[in-house]
Write a protein that holds these residues in place. Structure first.
Motif, mmCIF file in Angstrom:
data_model
loop_
_atom_site.group_PDB
_atom_site.id
_atom_site.type_symbol
_atom_site.label_atom_id
_atom_site.label_comp_id
_atom_site.label_asym_id
_atom_site.label_seq_id
_atom_site.Cartn_x
_atom_site.Cartn_y
_atom_site.Cartn_z
ATOM 1 N N ASN A 175 -2.554 6.716 2.959
ATOM 2 C CA ASN A 175 -2.230 5.540 2.146
ATOM 3 C C ASN A 175 -0.828 5.587 1.524
ATOM 4 O O ASN A 175 -0.208 4.546 1.310
ATOM 5 C CB ASN A 175 -3.295 5.427 1.043
ATOM 6 N N HIS A 181 -0.074 -2.169 4.911
ATOM 7 C CA HIS A 181 -1.410 -2.609 4.468
ATOM 8 C C HIS A 181 -1.343 -3.456 3.202
ATOM 9 O O HIS A 181 -2.317 -4.113 2.842
ATOM 10 C CB HIS A 181 -2.345 -1.417 4.279
ATOM 11 N N HIS A 186 -4.063 -6.060 -0.069
ATOM 12 C CA HIS A 186 -3.889 -6.352 -1.497
ATOM 13 C C HIS A 186 -3.211 -7.696 -1.761
ATOM 14 O O HIS A 186 -3.040 -8.078 -2.918
ATOM 15 C CB HIS A 186 -3.062 -5.246 -2.161
ATOM 16 N N ASP A 295 -8.978 -0.610 -0.656
ATOM 17 C CA ASP A 295 -8.640 0.495 0.248
ATOM 18 C C ASP A 295 -9.901 1.262 0.640
ATOM 19 O O ASP A 295 -10.118 1.606 1.794
ATOM 20 C CB ASP A 295 -7.681 1.478 -0.448
HETATM 21 FE FE LIG Z 1 -3.837 0.292 -0.997
#
Ligand SMILES: [Fe+2]
Ligand code: FES
Length: 371
Positions: A175, A181, A186, A295
């Motif tokens: 991450n 991502h 998000h 996540d």
């Molecule tokens: Fe994240």
């Protein structure tokens, strides 16, 4: 479960570093059994010193778990005496150093091998951290701490205990380099993004929008996320409030991980915190938790990624996975990995962090470990 070997991380199954093993407030003189690094431990707070004590769980006499018992009269009467703990089976007593210091029914000498391992633990920011090192070495860097923890302008966190997931820690550490991502997961429009690897630190500097944490058209969310070693991520975030996100993930068995989340929030200016401040901080922590859950849900259901199909704009996954290997191999070899990765890396097509942010961040970070 996907194992450290499947990810070709190195010689050791579990990494070297500081790891959260409990919330401070939950460690009392009532011993509890915990499991991390494929091993069982007895965890308790000594009555004399008030110190947290973490011992290998199994009694050398006949292998009884020192902390998983409620019915023996030893447990009913309180197994912890001073800083020592008594085994529930035949009442051998072990000190904070793990050495047996009494066998109540035997007048002979206590065998020198009558001991369990006592682990180095530190309490910081409301958490208990243990130093784990397959080579048995001294801590390579200090356990993480934040000066803001004791600053009355900041509202101290209570942990979200997210429990165990069957995900290898590598998937969670990925991450830190995941530039692509932010939009899909998000709802962020990333304005700048970079990673820096420096010794035991992996850093991500990011600025952008964030639909979960900041409303559309709200202030830009600027975050600096720092892995202090392989498992403790502390992210400074400026948005609605100044805050620090804390995420700790500790290996349980090879391929499973225990996760905690928390948020330290600057809700006021140093006057004593009111009930409203605590409510605002909790609400903000819930928003951060909702972002983290985005996540978490992906990790929970994905298949392991041993080798990603990485493309331009993906972020420095390959370098991050090399950085992470320093913790799975002999400490003497860490420079082999660091040589390949240290420095600042900006994904193709992305802007780097503004100079003033990088300079301030570098001045504030703990020094790289020695040796
Ligand atoms: Fe994240
Ligand atoms: S098994 Fe622990 S005292 Fe006998």
């Amino acid at each position: 479960m996907a194992t450290s070997q499947d990810y070709k991380l190195g010689d050791h199954t579990f990494p070297r570093g500081w790891f959260m093993v409990a919330e401070s407030a939950k460690v009392t003189d009532k011993p509890q059994g915990v499991r991390f690094f494929g091993q069982d431990f007895a965890l308790y707070r000594g009555k004399d010193s008030g110190r947290v004590i973490l011992l290998d769980a199994y009694c050398p006499h006949m292998g009884t778990h020192l902390a998983r018992n409620t019915t023996s009269y030893v447990a009913q009467d309180g197994a912890v005496e001073g800083d020592s703990i008594r085994c529930p089976y035949h009442a051998w007593r072990f000190g904070a150093d793990g050495k047996c210091n009494q066998i109540p029914y035997s007048s002979g000498p206590i065998p020198p091998a009558a001991k369990v391992r006592s682990w180095p633990v530190v309490e910081s920011m409301g958490a208990v951290f243990v130093w784990h090192d397959a080579e048995g070495g001294e801590p390579e860097w200090d356990a993480p701490s934040l000066p803001e923890w004791d600053d009355p302008a900041w509202t101290q966190w209570t942990f979200d205990d997210l429990g165990k997931i069957d995900v290898h820690p590598q998937e969670i550490v990925d991450n830190i380099t995941d530039a692509a991502h932010f939009g899909p997961v998000h709802g962020s429009k990333t304005k700048f993004f970079e990673n820096e690897f420096r010794g035991h630190l992996a850093i991500q500097r990011m600025g952008g929008g964030h639909r979960t944490l900041v409303a559309e058209g709200g202030p830009m969310l600027v975050t600096e996320a720092v892995y202090h070693g392989p498992s403790i991520l502390i992210t400074r975030m400026s948005g609605l409030y100044d805050s620090y996100i804390f995420i700790a993930h500790t290996p349980v068995d090879d391929g499973s991980t225990y996760v905690w989340h928390a948020l330290l929030v600057r809700t006021h200016d140093g006057r004593p915190a009111t009930a409203d401040d605590h409510a605002a901080a909790r609400q903000y922590q819930d928003m951060a938790l909702a972002a983290f859950a985005q996540d978490f849900e992906v990790w929970k259901h994905k298949r392991p990624c041993f080798q990603g199909m990485f493309v331009q704009g993906d972020g420095a996954f390959r370098l991050q996975r090399i950085w992470y290997k320093q913790f799975y191999n002999a400490r003497a070899r860490k420079h082999e990995f660091l040589r390949q990765v240290e420095g600042v890396h900006v994904p193709r097509g992305m802007e780097p962090a503004p100079d003033d942010m990088r300079q301030a961040s570098e001045a504030a970070l703990p020094m790289a470990a020695n040796g």
